[in-house]
Design an enzyme around this catalytic site. Structure first.
Site, PDB file in Angstrom:
ATOM      1  N   LYS A   1       0.853  -1.188   0.000  1.00 18.90           N
ATOM      2  CA  LYS A   1       0.000   0.000   0.000  1.00 18.90           C
ATOM      3  C   LYS A   1       0.890   1.239   0.000  1.00 18.90           C
ATOM      4  O   LYS A   1       1.878   1.299   0.747  1.00 18.90           O
ATOM      5  CB  LYS A   1      -0.893  -0.014   1.249  1.00 18.90           C
TER       6      LYS A   1
ATOM      7  N   SER B   1      -9.695   2.050   2.744  1.00 19.51           N
ATOM      8  CA  SER B   1      -8.781   2.782   1.900  1.00 19.51           C
ATOM      9  C   SER B   1      -7.771   1.886   1.171  1.00 19.51           C
ATOM     10  O   SER B   1      -7.175   2.325   0.201  1.00 19.51           O
ATOM     11  CB  SER B   1      -8.008   3.795   2.742  1.00 19.51           C
TER      12      SER B   1
ATOM     13  N   SER C   1     -10.192  -0.081   6.965  1.00 21.99           N
ATOM     14  CA  SER C   1      -9.530   0.072   5.666  1.00 21.99           C
ATOM     15  C   SER C   1      -8.846  -1.183   5.136  1.00 21.99           C
ATOM     16  O   SER C   1      -8.389  -1.190   3.992  1.00 21.99           O
ATOM     17  CB  SER C   1      -8.508   1.197   5.730  1.00 21.99           C
TER      18      SER C   1
END
Lengths: 484, 494, 95
Positions: free
Chosen positions: B80, B160, B184
């Site tokens: 990420k 996210s 997330s």
């Protein structure tokens, strides 16, 4: 020592509280492993944490916590077993994270006190409100470029102790005494070097004025003053300014001001203080700081003898007047020097020598107690020569000056210059006889009952012997010969 | 082995294949790099690092040849883009970090490289991890590899960690890292039909992860099986002296915890999670999960988590408050974007105005407001008190039960652009994940079935602090019982 | 709580985020809606409840006083949008 300002409309009293920022003596910064040395190349003592790079996190330095606790103990203050680090949010180029890690709601140290040593030997207590740990900001240089401010982050993240006093001070002199005393305590503890020129001790001043007996009025804060003299100037200026405002029918608004040392005046800061809403909240990158009783007790045990205790001991054990004791304990080195001189000797004599001729010599030569022109041991041996009658007190002063100049031992100087005191009765009697013969008028006066003349006659004999005669013997022989 | 077969392996399978020398780490990396190319339409990656991947794969091959394979040797994964990676662009999905290549590595990624994992690239995310749809990224929306049956509109992958979830679901990577602040990891895992684990707060170091809300942020793995998550977590987790909230306790062998045995395990069903207007299919899948656990020998109990309904508003005070402060460092002085201006104040305002997207700006303003003078007590302090009550609810429940079973999200993936006009509607996505985050507890999402529209639905297992083993074990049972073998509409290698 | 344009303007100034004048109205509406929703917390009785200060029960760990970092002048300055030799540079600040 409260100073009253006589205004046109009557007397005014000053009310002063100080917030001192003292840089903690530590190798590394409060929350990062970068060094704290003064004067390094710009941006070389900066870790990614200090530069607030993304994802960087603070980890606290144990030594900084210990130093703050020790300082708290030195200020006879409560140590809070649980304290919390908060973020103080504001934007400034030398504040990389956009917040300063500080302690707002729950500081490490609570109420304490500092004793001021007043010139008359009395003391006065000034309350300490709190002490907390926080990060220093970096340094902004505004004078390097016409349109730019340059930023050096070397100081960013260095540990500071903010020490807040109660509004107990009533004059700029008291503020000076407070700062000197506080600095003395910090230096004894070794928690701050107290060096104001290098910025390791900085001061924010809260000043207001009021009619004697009245409640506090609005105060103004003068930010970041970096010498005791400037602090005193700033207070005097600011108090007068406020008196003038009031007497002109105006009101004093709460504001932050800067001290212009060139003009000796304060002026309002141009940045808008009202825009500051610091939005304090507990730093979620840190958990509460919890100190065990053993941790605190261990630090308490390791404390050195502090100025007030040392002063009490000097008064008690050496019989020194409190004021003298206060002067001698102002710094550890002077106190140790004195104790070396006094060891096995008359303490008052030792104190007189240290505070008199020795301090004068320090001033004159520009040397310091760490590098004295005469060592404590050498000064002690000079005092011994006085005590055993080898030289007179007056000659000793001459010998001391020669020691300062040449660095030689007292005994050597006495021998070289032939300053040994004359204690030979025959020689003194001859000199006394000559003086009596030459001054019949004075002798008559003495005999008529005026004892003051004796001193003058002793002086004449001393003069005749080049100051080397033992004054005690001169005195005795004179009295004897004049039939007293 | 064919490239498709390679990308279809799990982490554990690929590990075993590499050790058995059925294929090389280079082949495995190449297969995934090729998949990433065909999958670019998903926009799952912000930065691809193929050269680095191949170089690392070659080193892994050498180690395997020498018999020195490490736990994740040669396994290609995605990171990420919230994790700082040394010398590699790290954006947090924001314009404000334009061009930022950190001179340091996050602890979690460093742990993964230490154990031999291979980085394929940095995945897309909601800007600064603020979002549940991946729509707020400055690098564009990510498409969910799944589509509704008979409807070709692109769906959100959740957020996210949307890029990570999409990449793993579409088989562009064997696994990925994510971060979870209010859901997330778990919510995008549920939306994309994969497994996502948020560990206990303090389990994985936050050092080097771009901060969103420091008291909630926690890194965790996304992968296509519970076992793969266990494998990744073992490497990611661990004490880090550089993070003051990292907890010093040993990292267990999570894979070994997957015994399948949950006989006698007490599982709580929180009655407050049966929210009004809950979609029937969510309720139904939840019921199926209960039945599976019961069938495996678990004892099911209804429990009370009375402050559940206050979790979201609590979260939307605390997270923006912390974010408003955490994001103050993006000021155009030391790195990232600067919009030049005459005065300093203008430079700050222009830089931050241009650098932050709408959602980030909204949260910064909310956070600034709730911390400001006169409002701190009413909002922030109040929220921290309610948070304490929420944590207490869980602590009390965990006196009676060993784990909690709940849905992961109130719906399946929605279409790009939906829920965009009302931030509060968007925030409601996190209703089942936020309470766990506020209490710092571990939670995992496992794909359990399909919605009527043919989209994956997830179930969530929540555990006691630092009891990821029980969470994984129960999740393994759900996984086995669900037998979820549905494929997304888009698979890079197919 | 309903925020007006002026309040949003001043919060934006405090947060140093430029918001175009024409967006203030809309933003005020959005923020008001969010705050209104948040205010359901007022229903919760929290008297006597200590605010949470950390998720995990732990004491602050302290590190040794050792210089382990720094000496990274180039790395620290490398990403700077504007530098002047060894310094970061910003528009002049008037105190």
């Amino acid at each position: 020592m409260s100073a009253v300002i006589e205004g046109r409309s009557g007397p005014w009293e000053m009310v002063i509280g100080l917030e001192v920022h003292a840089q903690v003596v530590s190798r590394a910064k409060l929350f990062s492993g970068a060094a704290t040395d003064f004067g390094a190349e710009p941006n070389t003592q900066v870790s990614m944490v200090d530069a607030a790079m993304p994802g960087m996190l603070p980890v606290i330095n144990r030594a900084c916590v210990e130093q703050a606790v020790r300082t708290g103990l030195g200020l006879k203050a409560e140590i809070n077993p649980v304290s919390v680090f908060d973020r103080k949010n504001y934007f400034y180029p030398d504040l990389p994270a956009g917040y300063q890690i500080s302690q707002y709601g729950r500081p490490l140290v609570g109420k304490g006190r500092v004793l001021l040593d007043l010139p008359d030997g009395a003391t006065r207590e000034v309350g300490i409100t709190r002490l907390h740990l926080e990060q220093d900001a970096g340094k902004s240089l505004h004078d390097q470029h016409p349109a730019k401010t340059y930023v050096d982050l070397n100081r960013s993240g260095v540990a500071l102790m903010e020490i807040v006093s109660e509004p107990d001070l009533r004059s700029s002199e008291e503020a000076g005494l407070y700062l000197r005393k506080l600095r003395s305590i910090l230096r004894y503890l070794g928690t701050c070097d107290g060096n104001m020129e290098q910025g390791s001790l900085r001061c924010d001043i809260n000043v207001s004025v009021r009619r004697p007996g009245e409640a506090y009025r609005t105060r103004c804060e003068v930010k970041n003053v970096n010498s005791i003299r400037f602090v005193q100037q700033a207070i005097d200026y600011e108090a007068r300014r406020q008196v003038e405002v009031y007497e002109g029918g105006g009101t004093v608004g709460q504001e932050t001001r800067l001290f212009d040392s060139g003009r000796g005046a304060t002026r309002p800061m141009r940045t808008k203080e009202h825009a500051h809403d610091y939005r304090y909240f507990p730093d979620p990158d840190l958990v509460p700081l919890v100190l065990s009783e053993e941790f605190i007790a261990g630090l308490r045990e390791g404390l050195p003898e502090l100025p007030d205790e040392k002063k009490a001991r000097f008064v008690g054990a050496y019989g020194l007047p409190p004021y003298d004791a206060g002067v001698l304990v102002a710094d550890q080195e002077t106190a140790a020097f004195f104790e070396t001189v006094a060891k096995g000797r008359d303490a008052k004599q030792a104190a007189n020598w240290v505070m008199g001729d020795f301090f004068a010599a320090l001033n004159r030569t520009g040397r310091t107690i760490d590098d004295p022109p005469v060592s404590a041991a050498a000064l002690g041996r000079l005092i011994d020569l006085v005590a055993d009658g080898t030289v007179s007190g007056r000659i000793a002063k001459e010998v001391f000056e020669a020691m300062v100049e040449t660095g030689k031992e007292a005994a050597a100087i006495v021998e070289e210059k032939g300053l040994r005191q004359v204690s030979d009765t025959g020689a003194i009697e001859a000199a006394v006889d000559r003086v009596i013969a030459a001054n019949p008028g004075q002798v008559a006066l003495f005999k008529a009952g005026n004892p003051k003349v004796l001193g003058w006659l002793v002086g004449q004999v001393m003069k005749a012997t080049g100051g080397k005669a033992n004054p005690k013997m001169v005195n005795e022989i004179l009295r004897q010969k004049m039939g007293a | 082995m064919a490239a498709a077969a390679l990308t279809g392996l799990g982490l554990a399978g690929a590990r075993d294949g590499l050790r058995a020398k059925r294929f090389s780490a280079r082949e495995l990396a190449q297969a995934h790099l090729a998949a990433m190319e065909t999958g670019r339409a998903l926009n799952a990656f912000i930065t691809e690092t193929p050269e680095r991947a191949l170089a690392a794969a070659d080193r892994s091959d050498a180690r395997i040849a020498r018999g020195e394979a490490r736990p994740l040797e040669g396994l290609p994964i995605a990171i990420k883009d919230l994790f700082c990676t040394k010398g590699v662009l790290t954006t947090a999905g924001s314009h404000i970090l334009e061009g930022f290549a950190p001179p340091y590595e996050s602890t979690v990624t460093a742990n993964l490289w230490r154990d031999g994992a291979v980085m394929l690239g940095k995945t897309n995310l909601d800007e600064f991890a603020m979002g549940s749809s991946n729509m707020t990224s400055a690098y564009g929306a990510v498409a969910n590899p799944w589509r509704r049956t008979g409807d070709n509109r692109p769906l959100v992958p959740g957020g996210s960690s949307g890029g990570s979830a999409a990449a793993v679901a579409a088989r562009l990577a064997l696994g990925a890292t994510g971060t979870d602040t209010g859901g997330s990891i778990r919510q995008p895992a549920a939306f994309c039909g994969i497994v996502g684990l948020k560990p206990t707060y303090g389990r994985c170091s936050r050092f080097g992860i771009v901060a969103f809300a420091s008291s909630l942020d926690q890194a965790g793995p996304l992968a296509r099986s519970v076992r793969d998550c266990a494998l990744l977590l073992r490497s990611m987790a661990g004490f880090d002296p550089r993070d003051s909230t990292s907890v010093e306790r040993p990292v267990p062998d999570y894979e070994a915890a997957l015994t399948g045995g949950i006989r006698g395990l007490k599982v709580g069903i929180p009655r407050e999670y049966r929210v009004e207007g809950m979609a029937a299919e969510i309720e139904e899948i939840w019921g199926r999960g209960v039945a599976w656990l019961k069938a495996a020998g678990a004892e099911i109990r209804e429990i009370a988590l009375p402050h559940t309904r206050y979790a979201l508003p609590t979260y939307y005070i605390i997270a923006p408050a912390e974010a408003s402060s955490n994001l103050a460092r993006y000021d155009g002085v030391r790195y990232g974007l600067r919009v030049p201006a005459e005065s300093l104040e203008e430079m700050y305002e222009r830089t931050r105005g241009a650098g932050f997207g709408k959602e980030v700006r909204r949260r910064i303003l909310i956070g600034t407001y709730v911390l400001s003078a006169g409002y701190y007590d009413a909002y922030y302090l109040k929220a921290q008190r309610v948070r304490a009550l929420i944590a207490r609810d869980f602590a009390e429940a965990f006196r009676e039960v060993d784990a909690v079973l709940a849905p992961t999200a109130p719906s399946a993936a929605f279409a790009q652009g939906e829920k965009m006009d009302d931030p509060v509607q968007m925030y409601l996505n996190d209703v089942f994940t936020v309470p766990t985050s506020l209490a710092g507890l571990p939670g995992i999402s496992v794909p359990a079935g399909l919605s009527a529209e043919g989209l994956p639905l997830g179930l969530q297992v929540i555990g006691r602090p630092f009891d990821e083993e029980t969470v994984l074990r129960a999740a393994g049972v759900l996984e086995a019982a669900a037998g979820f073998d549905h494929r997304p509409s888009f698979l890079a290698s197919s | 709580m309903s925020l007006d344009k002026a309040t949003v303007r001043s919060i934006a100034a405090l947060a140093r985020v430029h918001v175009p004048e024409e967006e203030l109205e809309h933003l005020a509406g959005e923020l008001s809606r969010i705050l209104g929703w948040i205010e359901q917390l007022n229903e919760v009785a929290t008297a006597g409840v200590e605010p949470m200060t950390s998720v995990v029960e732990m004491r602050l760990r302290m590190r040794a006083d050792e210089v382990t970092d720094g000496g990274l002048q180039e790395e620290v300055l490398a990403d700077a949008p504007e530098r002047a030799g060894p310094f970061f540079a910003v528009p002049k600040v008037v105190e």
